[in-house]
Enzyme design. Structure first.
Site, PDB file in Angstrom:
ATOM      1  N   SER A 119     -86.973  49.197  42.318  1.00 20.10           N
ATOM      2  CA  SER A 119     -86.309  49.694  41.300  1.00 20.10           C
ATOM      3  C   SER A 119     -85.242  50.348  41.414  1.00 20.10           C
ATOM      4  O   SER A 119     -84.463  50.495  40.544  1.00 20.10           O
ATOM      5  CB  SER A 119     -87.387  50.832  40.471  1.00 20.10           C
ATOM      6  OG  SER A 119     -87.634  51.870  41.657  1.00 20.10           O
ATOM      7  N   HIS A 140     -87.420  42.536  39.007  1.00 20.99           N
ATOM      8  CA  HIS A 140     -87.833  44.004  38.480  1.00 20.99           C
ATOM      9  C   HIS A 140     -88.784  43.835  37.617  1.00 20.99           C
ATOM     10  O   HIS A 140     -88.385  43.722  36.183  1.00 20.99           O
ATOM     11  CB  HIS A 140     -86.627  45.025  38.662  1.00 20.99           C
ATOM     12  CG  HIS A 140     -87.073  46.561  38.144  1.00 20.99           C
ATOM     13  ND1 HIS A 140     -86.490  47.146  37.419  1.00 20.99           N
ATOM     14  CD2 HIS A 140     -88.115  47.172  38.810  1.00 20.99           C
ATOM     15  CE1 HIS A 140     -86.848  48.213  37.336  1.00 20.99           C
ATOM     16  NE2 HIS A 140     -87.824  48.256  38.318  1.00 20.99           N
ATOM     17  N   GLU A 152     -86.166  42.224  35.018  1.00 19.25           N
ATOM     18  CA  GLU A 152     -84.774  42.160  35.148  1.00 19.25           C
ATOM     19  C   GLU A 152     -84.514  41.309  36.416  1.00 19.25           C
ATOM     20  O   GLU A 152     -85.292  41.600  37.565  1.00 19.25           O
ATOM     21  CB  GLU A 152     -84.389  43.608  35.600  1.00 19.25           C
ATOM     22  CG  GLU A 152     -84.106  44.451  34.460  1.00 19.25           C
ATOM     23  CD  GLU A 152     -83.776  45.972  34.608  1.00 19.25           C
ATOM     24  OE1 GLU A 152     -83.176  46.545  33.987  1.00 19.25           O
ATOM     25  OE2 GLU A 152     -84.236  46.374  35.838  1.00 19.25           O
ATOM     26  N   ASN A 190     -83.339  51.339  34.338  1.00 18.10           N
ATOM     27  CA  ASN A 190     -83.409  52.569  34.851  1.00 18.10           C
ATOM     28  C   ASN A 190     -82.186  53.440  34.772  1.00 18.10           C
ATOM     29  O   ASN A 190     -82.278  54.721  34.686  1.00 18.10           O
ATOM     30  CB  ASN A 190     -83.681  52.520  36.234  1.00 18.10           C
ATOM     31  CG  ASN A 190     -85.363  52.389  36.487  1.00 18.10           C
ATOM     32  OD1 ASN A 190     -86.326  52.551  35.457  1.00 18.10           O
ATOM     33  ND2 ASN A 190     -85.916  51.819  37.453  1.00 18.10           N
TER      34      ASN A 190
HETATM   35  N1  3HC Z   1    -103.684  43.280  29.994  1.00 20.34           N
HETATM   36  C1  3HC Z   1    -103.313  42.886  28.874  1.00 20.34           C
HETATM   37  N2  3HC Z   1    -103.091  43.710  27.789  1.00 20.34           N
HETATM   38  C2  3HC Z   1    -103.232  44.917  27.961  1.00 20.34           C
HETATM   39  C3  3HC Z   1    -103.764  45.589  29.290  1.00 20.34           C
HETATM   40  C4  3HC Z   1    -103.919  44.601  30.084  1.00 20.34           C
HETATM   41  N3  3HC Z   1    -104.401  45.334  31.377  1.00 20.34           N
HETATM   42  N4  3HC Z   1    -103.878  46.838  29.096  1.00 20.34           N
HETATM   43  C5  3HC Z   1    -103.337  46.846  27.719  1.00 20.34           C
HETATM   44  N5  3HC Z   1    -103.099  46.077  27.189  1.00 20.34           N
HETATM   45  C6  3HC Z   1    -102.409  45.854  25.671  1.00 20.34           C
HETATM   46  C7  3HC Z   1    -103.323  46.485  24.574  1.00 20.34           C
HETATM   47  O1  3HC Z   1    -104.209  45.376  24.350  1.00 20.34           O
HETATM   48  C8  3HC Z   1    -102.637  46.535  23.526  1.00 20.34           C
HETATM   49  O2  3HC Z   1    -102.269  45.431  22.752  1.00 20.34           O
HETATM   50  P1  3HC Z   1    -102.162  45.300  21.107  1.00 20.34           P
HETATM   51  O3  3HC Z   1    -101.084  46.431  20.888  1.00 20.34           O
HETATM   52  O4  3HC Z   1    -101.610  44.203  21.132  1.00 20.34           O
HETATM   53  O5  3HC Z   1    -103.605  45.735  20.929  1.00 20.34           O
HETATM   54  C9  3HC Z   1    -101.174  47.258  24.201  1.00 20.34           C
HETATM   55  O6  3HC Z   1    -101.277  46.532  25.669  1.00 20.34           O
HETATM   56  C10 3HC Z   1    -101.198  48.741  24.190  1.00 20.34           C
HETATM   57  O7  3HC Z   1    -102.266  49.171  25.145  1.00 20.34           O
HETATM   58  P2  3HC Z   1    -103.262  50.602  24.818  1.00 20.34           P
HETATM   59  O8  3HC Z   1    -103.617  50.259  23.453  1.00 20.34           O
HETATM   60  O9  3HC Z   1    -104.312  50.651  25.650  1.00 20.34           O
HETATM   61  O10 3HC Z   1    -102.411  51.663  24.887  1.00 20.34           O
HETATM   62  P3  3HC Z   1    -101.233  52.168  24.288  1.00 20.34           P
HETATM   63  O11 3HC Z   1    -101.058  51.554  22.829  1.00 20.34           O
HETATM   64  O12 3HC Z   1    -101.271  53.481  24.528  1.00 20.34           O
HETATM   65  O13 3HC Z   1     -99.958  51.859  25.023  1.00 20.34           O
HETATM   66  C11 3HC Z   1     -98.275  51.370  26.896  1.00 20.34           C
HETATM   67  C12 3HC Z   1     -99.816  51.995  26.519  1.00 20.34           C
HETATM   68  C13 3HC Z   1     -98.350  49.938  26.934  1.00 20.34           C
HETATM   69  C14 3HC Z   1     -98.528  51.884  28.453  1.00 20.34           C
HETATM   70  C15 3HC Z   1     -97.354  52.158  25.814  1.00 20.34           C
HETATM   71  O14 3HC Z   1     -97.662  53.788  25.705  1.00 20.34           O
HETATM   72  C16 3HC Z   1     -96.257  52.188  26.371  1.00 20.34           C
HETATM   73  O15 3HC Z   1     -95.169  50.904  26.454  1.00 20.34           O
HETATM   74  N6  3HC Z   1     -95.437  53.125  27.120  1.00 20.34           N
HETATM   75  C17 3HC Z   1     -94.025  53.131  27.735  1.00 20.34           C
HETATM   76  C18 3HC Z   1     -94.139  52.300  28.917  1.00 20.34           C
HETATM   77  C19 3HC Z   1     -92.961  52.178  29.658  1.00 20.34           C
HETATM   78  O16 3HC Z   1     -92.024  52.755  29.372  1.00 20.34           O
HETATM   79  N7  3HC Z   1     -92.965  51.434  30.880  1.00 20.34           N
HETATM   80  C20 3HC Z   1     -91.715  51.317  31.675  1.00 20.34           C
HETATM   81  C21 3HC Z   1     -91.748  52.292  32.639  1.00 20.34           C
HETATM   82  S1  3HC Z   1     -90.207  52.338  33.674  1.00 20.34           S
HETATM   83  C22 3HC Z   1     -90.725  51.382  34.798  1.00 20.34           C
HETATM   84  O17 3HC Z   1     -91.667  50.779  34.946  1.00 20.34           O
HETATM   85  C23 3HC Z   1     -89.433  50.968  35.760  1.00 20.34           C
HETATM   86  C24 3HC Z   1     -89.788  51.478  37.173  1.00 20.34           C
HETATM   87  O18 3HC Z   1     -88.862  50.969  37.991  1.00 20.34           O
HETATM   88  C25 3HC Z   1     -89.803  53.117  37.270  1.00 20.34           C
END
Ligand code: 3HC
Length: 292
Positions: A119, A140, A152, A190
């Site tokens: 990352s 990424h 990415e 990021n």
């Molecule tokens: N497989 C397939 N689909 C899944 C799944 C899995 N294991 N887990 C969840 N899903 C699907 C759900 O079915 C749902 O789909 P739908 O909207 O079509 O019904 C969707 O994903 C959302 O899941 P949930 O309803 O369980 O949960 P939330 O609605 O609370 O969403 C989240 C959870 C997707 C994590 C959301 O809160 C989100 O997008 N958060 C932001 C995450 C983010 O910003 N990530 C980037 C972080 S930075 C990074 O990673 C970079 C690194 O370098 C630091």
């Protein structure tokens, strides 16, 4: 040369997600972990994620079995010798990644792409340490990998057009959307996301508002899926601190400087969701903000 055999080194949070989406994409996936315990933990992560997808009716039971049937595990690095691409998602230590790619360099055929899910480390430094810098690229992924659509694709000045094109096609075959970024710390996402999270912590330090209200502000005011503190805890405060330190080292700009509060929280083990405590306490039914 078409990618068919995928190797994933490291089966933690990111590696297990990458292995899962690669298997879902129909690839033959071989995951390498350091010992049997790590293999079992990694397998458990993939199974848990698929169980969640099944429960939410994203996949059927047959899909789950097919996906699991396409993932094999090993503790032997030599087993990765026949892979068309190896994606590393091991610990964020340049020396560890360089050692891994250095060993694979002597084992894998010329066409094998070495991809890093780093990352914030410099992809060029990994490319410079192997005999095939043209075949080294950043891939990424974002957490949670099965859900987030972006990859990415990070090009160094040595990455060949062919490697870049094959990597983009591979990301698409996983059902992801690639964007291309140059090899600068933070890449695209990021570089924007981390200063935003650091600013939220600075806002908290200045007493502008509470953890809950800052989170609520960004969720309800801007439609973000999570507020910045929920996101910090989700990403891991140790991870955010590490990325911030690397970006500050690269750019020397105050926007990337980690606020003291973040450093203190990491010193006290308040890493976030994975530790059960971060800005919130996760031991109960719902997260409760903790004093800072
Ligand atoms: N497989 C397939 N689909 C899944 C799944 C899995 N294991 N887990 C969840 N899903 C699907 C759900 O079915 C749902 O789909 P739908 O909207 O079509 O019904 C969707 O994903 C959302 O899941 P949930 O309803 O369980 O949960 P939330 O609605 O609370 O969403 C989240 C959870 C997707 C994590 C959301 O809160 C989100 O997008 N958060 C932001 C995450 C983010 O910003 N990530 C980037 C972080 S930075 C990074 O990673 C970079 C690194 O370098 C630091």
């Amino acid at each position: 040369m078409k990618i068919q055999k995928v190797g994933v080194a490291g089966c933690g949070l990111m590696g297990s997600g990458i292995a899962e989406v690669a298997a879902k994409g129909g690839f033959d996936v071989l995951v390498r972990e350091v010992d049997e315990r790590a293999v079992e933990a990694g397998r458990g992560r993939i199974e848990g994620s698929l169980a969640r997808a099944l429960k939410r009716e994203k996949i059927t039971a047959e899909d789950r079995d097919e996906v699991l049937g396409r993932v094999r595990f090993t503790t032997e690095i030599e087993a990765l010798a026949d892979r068309d691409i190896v994606i590393e998602a091991v610990i964020e230590e340049l020396a560890v990644k360089n050692e891994l790619f250095g060993t694979l360099d002597g084992l894998c055929p010329d066409h094998t792409i070495f991809a890093t899910n780093t990352s914030s480390l410099t992809v060029s430094e990994m490319a410079a340490a192997v005999e095939r810098p043209d075949r080294v690229v950043g891939l990424h992924f974002f957490n949670p990998v099965p859900v987030m659509k972006l990859v990415e694709v990070v090009r160094t000045i040595a990455t060949s057009d062919e490697t870049w094109e094959r990597s983009q096609a591979f990301a698409r075959a996983l059902g992801k959307e690639p964007i291309t970024a140059g090899d600068r710390s933070g890449f695209v996402v990021n570089l924007l996301l981390v200063p935003y999270m650091l600013d939220a912590i600075r806002q908290l330090e200045r007493g502008v508002a509470s953890i809950e209200d800052i989170d609520k502000g960004m969720v309800l005011g801007c439609g973000y899926p999570m507020g910045p503190f929920t996101l910090c805890d989700f990403v891991g405060n140790d991870t955010t601190l590490r990325i911030a330190d690397i970006m500050f080292d690269e750019y020397r700009e105050s926007r990337y400087a980690a606020p003291p509060l973040l450093r203190r929280m990491v010193a006290m083990g308040r890493y976030g969701r994975k530790a059960g405590k971060g800005f919130y306490d996760y031991s109960g039914e719902r997260p409760v903000p903790l004093p800072v």
